[in-house]
Design a protein around this motif. Structure first.
Motif, PDB file in Angstrom:
ATOM      1  N   SER A  64       0.813  -1.207   0.000  1.00  0.00           N
ATOM      2  CA  SER A  64       0.000   0.000   0.000  1.00  0.00           C
ATOM      3  C   SER A  64       0.851   1.263   0.000  1.00  0.00           C
ATOM      4  N   ASP A  68      -0.174   6.273   0.263  1.00  0.00           N
ATOM      5  CA  ASP A  68       0.039   7.547  -0.418  1.00  0.00           C
ATOM      6  C   ASP A  68      -0.879   7.612  -1.637  1.00  0.00           C
ATOM      7  N   PRO A  69      -1.728   8.634  -1.723  1.00  0.00           N
ATOM      8  CA  PRO A  69      -2.691   8.651  -2.835  1.00  0.00           C
ATOM      9  C   PRO A  69      -2.055   8.904  -4.188  1.00  0.00           C
ATOM     10  N   LEU A  70      -0.813   9.393  -4.204  1.00  0.00           N
ATOM     11  CA  LEU A  70      -0.219   9.702  -5.498  1.00  0.00           C
ATOM     12  C   LEU A  70       0.549   8.529  -6.081  1.00  0.00           C
ATOM     13  N   VAL A  71       0.652   7.450  -5.319  1.00  0.00           N
ATOM     14  CA  VAL A  71       1.437   6.323  -5.805  1.00  0.00           C
ATOM     15  C   VAL A  71       0.527   5.368  -6.567  1.00  0.00           C
ATOM     16  N   VAL A  72       0.912   5.013  -7.787  1.00  0.00           N
ATOM     17  CA  VAL A  72       0.157   3.999  -8.524  1.00  0.00           C
ATOM     18  C   VAL A  72       0.962   2.728  -8.701  1.00  0.00           C
ATOM     19  N   ASN A  73       2.228   2.790  -8.362  1.00  0.00           N
ATOM     20  CA  ASN A  73       3.125   1.661  -8.592  1.00  0.00           C
ATOM     21  C   ASN A  73       3.302   0.877  -7.300  1.00  0.00           C
ATOM     22  N   GLU A  74       2.875  -0.383  -7.314  1.00  0.00           N
ATOM     23  CA  GLU A  74       2.944  -1.158  -6.075  1.00  0.00           C
ATOM     24  C   GLU A  74       4.380  -1.504  -5.720  1.00  0.00           C
ATOM     25  N   HIS A  75       5.279  -1.341  -6.684  1.00  0.00           N
ATOM     26  CA  HIS A  75       6.682  -1.631  -6.396  1.00  0.00           C
ATOM     27  C   HIS A  75       7.476  -0.382  -6.088  1.00  0.00           C
ATOM     28  N   ALA A  76       6.774   0.691  -5.810  1.00  0.00           N
ATOM     29  CA  ALA A  76       7.490   1.929  -5.480  1.00  0.00           C
ATOM     30  C   ALA A  76       8.150   1.783  -4.121  1.00  0.00           C
TER      31      ALA A  76
END
Lengths: 216, 220, 490
Positions: A64, A68-76
């Motif tokens: 998750s 963070d609402p700006l993250v779309v990448n689960e591997h960030a």
């Protein structure tokens, strides 16, 4: 009934609604009798429940990304990065878009101006010199003959004091002092504000003569 | 469970939980997400469309294009290799979109950056021509999609007044001799909308928080 | 078949039978009206769905007319099937089931007829609105706004009926089917009104719209249609097999867990979407938790069926209900597997998800509704079914059609996903590779239409006494009592 009813044409119920409800109500809390004392099923189900919740929670925690609402990448990166995005731009960098929008048309992208028409900014002593003059030029414009880098020009520059604020003027001067081989200190908005106040009485564009009397 | 009231309460709690976690929480998080302002040029990204492109958005909506086309570029996927976008789509790209057509089926290609599909060198007129052909006679450009010929008018060429907007068609798609194919207002609006679909701005915040974790992150 | 080991006196049994007949008599016209209108939409929607499916592999089909362009025809078909067939059938079966299990007659059925009429008017206006170009373009919420209040008001009336029938129940106990009916009836108005508010009345911005839309669509399948299918299964398996639900003490756990999962599942429709990544992550975790209700409900329902598949196939009701249970389990298993991110990357945006949704709507719910209808209609009309051959045709055509549709969607879908993820494959090559699977889906839909035609014929013979020779009067034997498990197995 002469013939037994064909099951397919008419299906007889095998249990009454009442008995269905009563029997199941009793079954609700009773587990089936086992010869060996206890039934394994509830334990297995409990084990399954715990396993699923455990792995589900780990999955949520892992992917998750701080919610963070700006993250779309689960591997960030799960750790919050330092706020390097608040990159501080230098005044020169901030001034370049202002120059492009307001000055480039006449003074050209290479700062050379146009021969006999618009003075160059590259190598210009007016740019490198005191802020008193260059700020006044930008604020109130310039009219009449002027010598820049050994060449003479005689034209009109429109005032930009009402178009640009102090910050933008400071930035654009910082920019033109940093490009095309120019060098010179950055200008602060406070300086621009002071000059603006001092020159408030000026009506109409300056002339080179007037400016040469101000500052050194 | 004997008690109907208990069942009702249990269901109500679950419904409230669902609404709060799945709908309210994201709304509180980014419901007011604003466009990013570029510190250098002061422009808003995304800027939003206006005029003809907005009307085209309504045409896109009523024709149901979302049935076969998505508008989301997935991160780290073949979408980027196919040049369906130069970067993944972020939530901020859609804040000025009015009605968002993310889509859920790709019978046809993704359209989020279709306004940049022909590359930087193509002119707006070339883009418009390509879109009109895709809509009027997709077979002529090799696309396997339904034609939307009802968005166009085939009319006889008035002497000396050939329309500048007539499509340049050849082969079986071309109209009968002496006729021209002219887009209706809806076709032009739709094409304007499609041409406006390009997300090119690199948001510094999104790019940074979405950067993949470094190799030193252990495992998984 | 009935061993009166624990049954009450014949007088009591006859009294029970008389009460049931009384309940059935009050339910007759509302249920038949809902079933009839449902069938109307099943055909209208089914034909539109077939046409839309043909358009996917033959794009020129009906492309000349703006009203039938694929982008309008496909959503119109889906909405007609969901709101027209699905909801009408749900009302028919749900009301009858609730009345029977509450041992309460459906009073003032006239109001139900009125509500049903308004519902159908709403659906008609909605479907027409989509075809005419007023689509709102959100999945399952494409109906133009003027339809919304009509649908909500009709539903309110019908839902109120379901709840009041339940609250005046003459039974002490609340049976599993009633939990599921209650859940379905409770969730729909919340889902619908919240979605309408958040998408139209006070619209949310940006990709939040996709989150709301996914929440609504997931709710319709996981919290409306699936529970209704399960309600039917939980009732008819003991009813027709004469033995109680296997491991019934776990049924409550299965129910609550399924609902709890269903309310959080919507994120799986948004994997890789431009939404905060925790939203799909939460959905994926919820889908993992779906394993438990699948196990429990599988043990309950398949465990009750046992190895009696032959017996099930010999019954017009049980055949459909068993297939419905299998569809539910398949839907659940596939949902779990395809929500894993690695699999989802090759499954999303393909034919696959629509195949899964169809498995929920048609496989789990519609088959259960057909099975229930096969049982209910003779009891309402007092006539036997005219043609066992048609009943068999109805079942096998439906089973084959559903099987073909599911296989084509899954295999074609995974193939499509692999090609989509291969940047070297162009769109043209993709369409060519997909064409056979799309054609297979069209064939499957034709089979389903055949099945529905068979049902319609039988229904007409049963309801309209024109050809009274065909459908004999039905003679009902009073059903024996259910035996608790220990004796039933002897």
């Amino acid at each position: 009934m002469s013939t037994p009813p064909d099951n397919f044409r008419l299906e007889q119920a095998a249990a009454s609604d009442d008995s269905i409800q009563q029997v199941h109500d009793r079954l609700r809390s009773t587990k089936p009798d086992r010869e060996h004392g206890y039934s394994k099923t509830p334990l297995i189900l409990l084990g399954v429940m715990c396993t699923l919740v455990f792995f589900g929670s780990i999955y949520v925690a892992h992917y998750s990304i701080r919610f963070d609402p700006l993250v779309v990448n689960e591997h960030a990166n799960r750790e919050k990065p330092d706020d390097g995005t608040k990159k501080t731009f230098t005044r020169a960098e901030l001034g370049k878009p202002v120059f492009i929008k307001n000055c480039m048309l006449c003074h050209q992208a290479n700062g050379q101006g146009q021969p006999n028409i618009y003075p160059p900014l590259a190598g210009s002593e007016w740019v490198a010199g005191t802020e008193e003059r260059i700020v006044r030029i930008i604020l109130h414009g310039l009219n009449g003959p002027i010598t820049v880098a050994g060449r003479d020009f005689n034209n009109v520059m429109a005032p930009l004091g009402t178009v640009l604020n102090d910050e933008q003027i400071a930035n654009v001067i910082s920019y033109i002092r940093s490009d095309w081989g120019n060098s010179g200190p950055e200008v602060e908005p406070s300086t621009v504000a002071r000059v603006r106040a001092e020159a408030a009485a000026q009506k109409g564009p300056y002339t080179a003569e007037e400016l040469l009397k101000i500052g050194n | 469970m004997k008690n109907g009231l208990l069942i009702f309460l249990g269901l109500f709690v679950l419904a409230a939980l669902s609404w709060a976690v799945v709908l309210l929480a994201p709304h509180r998080q980014y419901g007011a997400l604003a466009p990013a302002v570029d510190p250098l040029d002061g422009l808003q990204h995304p800027y939003g469309t206006s005029g003809l492109a907005n009307q085209g958005r309504l045409v896109y909506q009523d024709l149901g294009c979302v049935t076969c086309h998505t508008q989301q570029v997935r991160h780290g996927s073949a979408d980027l290799d196919r040049r369906w976008g130069t970067r993944p789509s972020y939530a901020r790209d859609y804040v000025k979109d009015g009605r968002v057509f993310l889509g859920s089926s790709r019978l046809g290609p993704d359209l989020r950056n279709v306004g940049a599909r022909l590359g930087d060198t193509a002119t707006p007129a070339e883009y418009a021509e390509w879109f009109h052909k895709l809509l009027y006679a997709p077979g002529s450009v090799g696309a396997h999609k339904p034609a939307h010929a009802f968005l166009y008018e085939v009319r006889p060429i008035r002497p000396g007044q050939a329309s500048a907007k007539a499509l340049h068609l050849s082969g079986s798609a071309a109209p009968a001799a002496g006729h021209e194919v002219v887009p209706t207002h809806r076709a032009e609006a739709l094409v304007a909308y499609l041409a406006s679909l390009k997300d090119t701005y690199e948001y510094p915040v999104e790019a940074q928080v979405n950067a993949p974790a470094g190799k030193k992150e252990g495992g998984h | 078949m009935s061993s009166p080991a624990h049954s009450p006196e014949p007088v009591e049994r006859a009294k029970n039978r008389a009460e049931q007949e009384q309940i059935d008599a009050t339910a007759k016209w509302p249920v038949l009206a809902f079933l009839g209108s449902g069938l109307f939409w099943l055909f209208v929607g089914g034909v539109m769905q077939l046409a839309a499916s043909i358009q996917t592999h033959s794009p020129g089909f009906l492309a000349a007319c703006e009203w039938f362009t694929h982008g309008r025809l496909a959503p119109a078909a889906q909405n007609a099937l969901v709101y027209g067939w699905g909801f009408n059938a749900a009302f028919a079966v749900g009301l009858w089931l609730m009345a029977r299990l509450s041992a309460a007659a459906l009073r003032h059925g006239g109001w139900l007829l009125v509500a049903g009429k308004f519902w159908n008017v709403g659906v008609l206006l909605g479907v027409g609105g989509i075809l005419g170009g007023w689509s709102a373009s959100y999945e399952l919420l494409e109906f133009p706004r003027f339809v919304v209040l009509l649908l909500l008001a009709s539903y309110a009336l019908i839902g109120v009926w379901m709840v009041t029938t339940f609250s005046v129940r003459n039974t002490e106990n609340v049976y599993a089917s009633q939990w599921y009916l209650f859940a379905a009836a409770f969730f729909f108005p919340w889902l619908y009104s919240i979605a309408q508010v958040m998408l139209f009345k006070a619209p949310v911005a940006g990709t939040l719209q996709a989150i709301v839309n996914a929440w609504y669509v997931d709710g319709i399948y996981a919290l409306w249609f699936i529970p209704l299918g399960l309600a039917v299964a939980y009732y008819f398996l003991p009813k027709l097999l004469g033995r109680p639900i296997n491991l019934y003490y776990t049924a409550a756990l299965g129910f609550w867990w399924l609902i709890a999962v269903g309310v959080l599942l919507s994120g799986i429709r948004l994997i890789n979407a431009p939404v905060p990544v925790w939203v799909p992550t939460l959905g994926i975790a919820a889908s993992l938790l779906l394993v438990l209700p699948l196990i429990v409900i599988g043990l309950n329902l398949l465990g009750t069926l046992g190895r009696d598949f032959g017996k099930a196939l010999a019954s017009p009701t049980l055949s459909f209900v068993s297939l419905s249970v299998l569809s539910f389990l398949l839907w659940g298993g596939l949902t779990i597997v395809t929500s894993m991110r690695g699999v989802a990357a090759g499954f999303q945006f393909t034919l696959g998800p629509s195949g899964l949704d169809w498995l929920a709507l048609y496989g789990c719910f519609s088959l259960a509704a057909f099975g229930a209808a096969n049982f209910i209609v003779p009891r309402l009309t007092g006539r036997e079914w005219a043609s066992p051959a048609l009943l068999k045709a109805q079942f096998w055509a439906a089973a084959l059609g559903l099987g073909l549709f599911t296989v084509a969607s899954l295999v074609g879908g995974f193939g499509q996903g692999a090609l989509l993820n291969n940047p070297a494959i162009t769109s043209g090559e993709l369409s060519a590779a997909l064409a056979p699977w799309l054609a297979a889906r069209s064939v499957a839909l034709m089979l389903l239409l055949v099945s529905h035609l068979a049902f319609l014929l039988n229904l007409v013979w049963a309801v309209c006494p024109i050809n009274s020779g065909k459908a004999r009067a039905a003679a009902f034997a009073p059903p024996p009592d259910l035996k608790p498990a220990a004796e039933a197995r002897s």
